[in-house]
Scaffold this motif. Sequence first.
Motif, mmCIF file in Angstrom:
data_model
loop_
_atom_site.group_PDB
_atom_site.id
_atom_site.type_symbol
_atom_site.label_atom_id
_atom_site.label_comp_id
_atom_site.label_asym_id
_atom_site.label_seq_id
_atom_site.Cartn_x
_atom_site.Cartn_y
_atom_site.Cartn_z
ATOM 1 N N UNK A 68 0.834 -1.204 0.000
ATOM 2 C CA UNK A 68 0.000 0.000 0.000
ATOM 3 C C UNK A 68 0.867 1.253 0.000
ATOM 4 N N UNK A 69 1.969 1.239 0.742
ATOM 5 C CA UNK A 69 2.854 2.401 0.778
ATOM 6 C C UNK A 69 3.605 2.596 -0.538
ATOM 7 N N UNK A 78 -7.628 -0.102 -2.345
ATOM 8 C CA UNK A 78 -7.874 -0.508 -0.960
ATOM 9 C C UNK A 78 -8.652 0.575 -0.218
ATOM 10 N N UNK A 79 -8.385 1.840 -0.502
ATOM 11 C CA UNK A 79 -9.082 2.937 0.169
ATOM 12 C C UNK A 79 -10.566 2.950 -0.194
ATOM 13 N N UNK A 80 -10.881 2.643 -1.435
ATOM 14 C CA UNK A 80 -12.266 2.655 -1.889
ATOM 15 C C UNK A 80 -12.947 1.323 -1.607
ATOM 16 N N UNK A 81 -12.180 0.256 -1.453
ATOM 17 C CA UNK A 81 -12.649 -1.106 -1.206
ATOM 18 C C UNK A 81 -13.478 -1.636 -2.365
ATOM 19 N N UNK A 82 -13.087 -1.317 -3.583
ATOM 20 C CA UNK A 82 -13.738 -1.873 -4.770
ATOM 21 C C UNK A 82 -12.748 -2.779 -5.462
ATOM 22 N N UNK A 83 -12.773 -4.038 -5.068
ATOM 23 C CA UNK A 83 -11.842 -5.005 -5.626
ATOM 24 C C UNK A 83 -12.439 -5.605 -6.896
ATOM 25 N N UNK A 84 -11.589 -5.846 -7.888
ATOM 26 C CA UNK A 84 -12.092 -6.525 -9.090
ATOM 27 C C UNK A 84 -12.472 -7.964 -8.757
#
Length: 87
Positions: A68-69, A78-84
């Motif tokens: 993430x960094x 990850x911030x939006x939590x919309x994983x494909x």
Amino acid sequence: MSRSNLWQICHKKILTNRQLTQCIVNMLRENRISIKQASLDLDMTVWRAHNWYYKDTGLSGFDLMKIIQTYDFIRQVVAVQKFPPVG
């Protein structure tokens, strides 16, 4: 609210660790980041990255924080939590 209901709400998982790892590896592949490049960027051994790419082992929390960094495109997902979708 009872403790059991609160526990169920707090511990709902969208993805398992392996599914999350598969999503992240797919995103790395889409951006043409090889195992060697990922291991250099994340300052870890090639075998550790190899295990994510090919042996379907899950990421540790520390590895996830490093990813993430390091990579902006993964941080945004990850911030939006919309994983494909996996599969």
